[in-house]
Motif scaffolding. Sequence first.
Motif: not given
Length: 126
Positions: A52, A57, A103-106
């Motif tokens: 990420s 991530i 979005n960091e979590g994508s």
Amino acid sequence: QLQLVESGGGLVQAGGSLRLSCAASGRAFSSYAVGWFRQAPGKERELVAAVSRSGGITFHEDSVKGRFTIFRDNAKNTVSLQMNSLKPEDTAVYYCAADPQFNEGSSLRNRNYDYWGQGTQVTVSS
């Protein structure tokens, strides 16, 4: 515009190690997710590992888990792939690729990576 340059490939015996580096030029590298892909002769390109934008991530494909590690240094605009316990089946051209990540979590897997390097050859002899 982002430019990516890979380095660190080469010839190594099975069981050996290599570290690939991807150097980026351009603005806001820390806004991009980065992936390492590989393509062996006659095979489709596959995502090996990805990280990420912050580095917090990561994703590693099952066949390389425990052997490969992806990490990044945003201060140096680099993403590296440490490859240990190399196997002949790891032989391929390795590419790094980047994609803006808002979005960091994508997802790191299901995305269209827009920017690509020229690739570096990794050959593992048995």
